[in-house]
Write an enzyme that holds these catalytic residues in place. Structure first.
Site, PDB file in Angstrom:
ATOM      1  N   CYS A  81      46.428  46.608  41.400  1.00 27.79           N
ATOM      2  CA  CYS A  81      46.276  45.162  41.586  1.00 27.79           C
ATOM      3  C   CYS A  81      47.307  44.617  42.586  1.00 27.79           C
ATOM      4  O   CYS A  81      47.193  44.879  43.773  1.00 27.79           O
ATOM      5  CB  CYS A  81      46.305  44.462  40.245  1.00 27.79           C
ATOM      6  SG  CYS A  81      45.569  42.833  40.331  1.00 27.79           S
ATOM      7  N   HIS A 123      43.037  47.261  35.991  1.00 28.43           N
ATOM      8  CA  HIS A 123      44.102  47.470  34.999  1.00 28.43           C
ATOM      9  C   HIS A 123      43.533  48.278  33.833  1.00 28.43           C
ATOM     10  O   HIS A 123      42.345  48.173  33.524  1.00 28.43           O
ATOM     11  CB  HIS A 123      44.584  46.132  34.430  1.00 28.43           C
ATOM     12  CG  HIS A 123      45.372  45.319  35.389  1.00 28.43           C
ATOM     13  ND1 HIS A 123      46.638  45.653  35.781  1.00 28.43           N
ATOM     14  CD2 HIS A 123      45.069  44.167  36.046  1.00 28.43           C
ATOM     15  CE1 HIS A 123      47.099  44.739  36.622  1.00 28.43           C
ATOM     16  NE2 HIS A 123      46.162  43.829  36.809  1.00 28.43           N
TER      17      HIS A 123
HETATM   18  N1  GLN Z   1      47.277  41.343  38.165  1.00 24.19           N
HETATM   19  C1  GLN Z   1      47.829  41.371  39.375  1.00 24.19           C
HETATM   20  O1  GLN Z   1      48.569  42.281  39.718  1.00 24.19           O
HETATM   21  C2  GLN Z   1      47.570  40.175  40.245  1.00 24.19           C
HETATM   22  C3  GLN Z   1      47.911  40.376  41.693  1.00 24.19           C
HETATM   23  C4  GLN Z   1      48.055  39.078  42.462  1.00 24.19           C
HETATM   24  N2  GLN Z   1      49.106  38.285  41.903  1.00 24.19           N
HETATM   25  C5  GLN Z   1      46.751  38.325  42.468  1.00 24.19           C
HETATM   26  O2  GLN Z   1      46.576  37.379  41.729  1.00 24.19           O
HETATM   27  O3  GLN Z   1      45.869  38.664  43.198  1.00 24.19           O
END
Ligand code: GLN
Length: 488
Positions: free
Chosen positions: A334, A431
């Site tokens: 992510c 995730h």
């Molecule tokens: N869950 C995350 O790692 C989010 C990644 C990043 N902050 C986004 O919103 O795209």
């Protein structure tokens, strides 16, 4: 509606664990029960059935209760993005940023959300086990509180106070907390649970008798220190994990300041062949390199650009490049995936000051933060091996570029993530990617691990741990007395 609230004398006193355990005990007795956490501050979140987002520890309690996680179970979720700012999620949806909101108006809306969510849950379940946050004795936070006694007073429910004896001072914690409560808050506090006790209970008993004499309130039980209990952490990175003699694959995860969903790594903590470590500057010393590893995983981040800047400030961009030159693997999850690309753009300042930050440039794509969070539970397969994989997505970023034409996964029929031509660099928005044993084995095999036996089935492990916890509560708590609290 019968609601029982578990509050703690400190953060990490064991409230979440006790609530998870009570949910499982009650569910096993055939009670229709749901967890509830009015307000949580955490970066580990879960996607709910209604397409919202709640704290992960509450989602775990839902699993303990045998029910689907729903946004109503954690109506206020604060996700810190900097030392001062936090994203506010109300009933599963982004409401705004704390520093940009009128505080009094926000407090009123948050309170309404808590009440509406609790009422909605009450209509669907027979019993609610609620969890406080931090401690109810934070007298500076008392006005308009919704997280602890403010909630208990609003819905008029009994409270049980948990103290952690492992950190010492448990009698002072319990008596001191009671002392700082108002008369009505004190009277709704029906008794105590002493948590994380190791040693000879007969040495503790005189203290417990004293406590009851002093406060007029019973101790519902003393819970032993449960060795190795690994359940989805609320927020802080716990130390539980085992590194046995068979741990041959070294995995390093930079402990980013805004690391999110680090529960992704729980299956690796348990894997007998994996030596997992989270490293921050405190572990290696400022300006020192990441320790040698077979695999570096860049985790999720609530604030990709500022965490990327932090990574560079540690000198770890060069360390990652060196690691790759020596044949190591890098996996980004992510926010970590976003870091691997050419750039991260946040033109509207959704995660911090508006602007762009060059990425590590290890894969040819760019990411833009776009309003409207993508929240979904997904499943699919790891493309090269064809093995099934499942998990969830929580992000604002949208990535585009030629590297994505070589996806790592297929999720719900669409491509996801990327891998470099030589397979050394991999990234995904998914995730929970190590939760399924086959996917875990396949991903680690790419990093050179020859599986001996199968990987931990993390979903089955969670269920076993919840049963172990519930057995422990049944053996050590006066459950009849606790159930009586729910009848009032
Ligand atoms: N869950 C995350 O790692 C989010 C990644 C990043 N902050 C986004 O919103 O795209």
């Amino acid at each position: 509606m019968p609601t029982l609230m578990i509050q703690g004398t400190t953060s990490d006193a064991g409230k979440s664990t006790v609530v998870a355990g009570l949910c499982r005990v009650l569910a096993r007795r055939g009670v229709s029960v749901a967890p509830f956490k009015p307000q949580n501050m955490a970066l580990n979140s879960a996607v709910t059935v209604d397409g919202g987002e709640i704290g992960r520890s509450t989602a775990l309690q839902a699993l303990a209760a045998g029910v689907e996680p729903h946004s109503d179970m954690n109506p206020v979720l604060l996700k810190p993005e900097s030392d001062r700012g936090a994203q506010v999620i109300l009933r599963g949806r982004v409401h705004g940023h704390l520093d940009a909101l009128d505080y009094h108006a926000y407090k009123r809306t948050a309170r309404e959300s808590v009440l509406a969510a609790w009422q909605a849950l009450s209509a669907r379940y027979d019993v609610i086990v609620a969890e406080g946050a931090g401690s109810p004795a934070e007298i500076n936070l008392r006005a308009n509180d919704i997280a602890n006694m403010g909630f208990a007073e609003m819905v008029d429910c009994p409270v049980v106070l948990v103290g952690d004896i492992d950190r010492g001072g448990v009698f002072a914690q319990l008596v001191g907390t009671l002392e700082l409560l108002s008369e009505s808050e004190r009277s709704r506090t029906r008794g105590f649970i002493v948590n994380r006790f190791r040693g000879d209970i007969s040495l503790l008993e005189p203290g417990l008798d004293w406590l009851t004499e002093r406060t007029g309130k019973p101790v519902f039980g003393t819970l032993p220190y449960l060795q190795g209990l690994l359940l989805d952490a609320e927020d802080s990175i716990g130390r539980i994990g085992r590194v046995g003699p068979g741990a041959t694959l070294k995995v390093v995860v930079p402990a980013l300041p805004r690391i999110s969903n680090h529960n992704d790594f729980d299956p690796l903590r348990l894997h007998p062949q994996v030596d997992l470590s989270f490293v921050g500057p405190h572990q290696v010393g400022p300006g020192r390199a990441i320790p040698p590893a077979d695999l570096i995983i860049l985790p999720g981040s609530k604030s990709t650009r500022s965490d990327l800047a932090w990574l560079r400030a540690q000198g770890w961009e060069e360390a990652i490049q060196r690691h790759l030159r020596y044949g190591g693997r890098v996996l980004g999850i992510c926010g970590g995936l976003q870091m691997l690309g050419r750039a991260v753009h946040d033109p509207d300042g959704l995660e911090g000051p508006a602007g762009s930050t060059p990425g590590l440039g290890l894969l040819e794509f760019e990411t833009r933060m776009v309003a409207g969070k993508q929240l979904r539970n997904v499943s699919g397969r790891l493309l090269r091996e064809g093995v099934p994989i499942a998990g969830y997505e929580i992000h604002n970023g949208v990535s585009e570029g030629p590297a994505l034409a070589r996806p790592l996964l297929e999720l719900q029929g669409r491509p996801d993530g990327a891998e470099s031509a030589d397979g050394q660099v991999m990234g995904t928005y998914l995730h929970g990617l190590f939760d399924r044993p086959e996917a875990c084995v396949a991903l680690l095999a790419r990093c050179g691990l020859e599986a001996q036996g199968s990987a931990v089935d993390y979903q089955a492990h969670r269920q076993q741990e919840l049963d172990r916890l519930a057995d422990c509560l049944e053996a050590n708590l006066d459950m009849a007395a606790i159930e009586r609290l729910l009848e009032c």
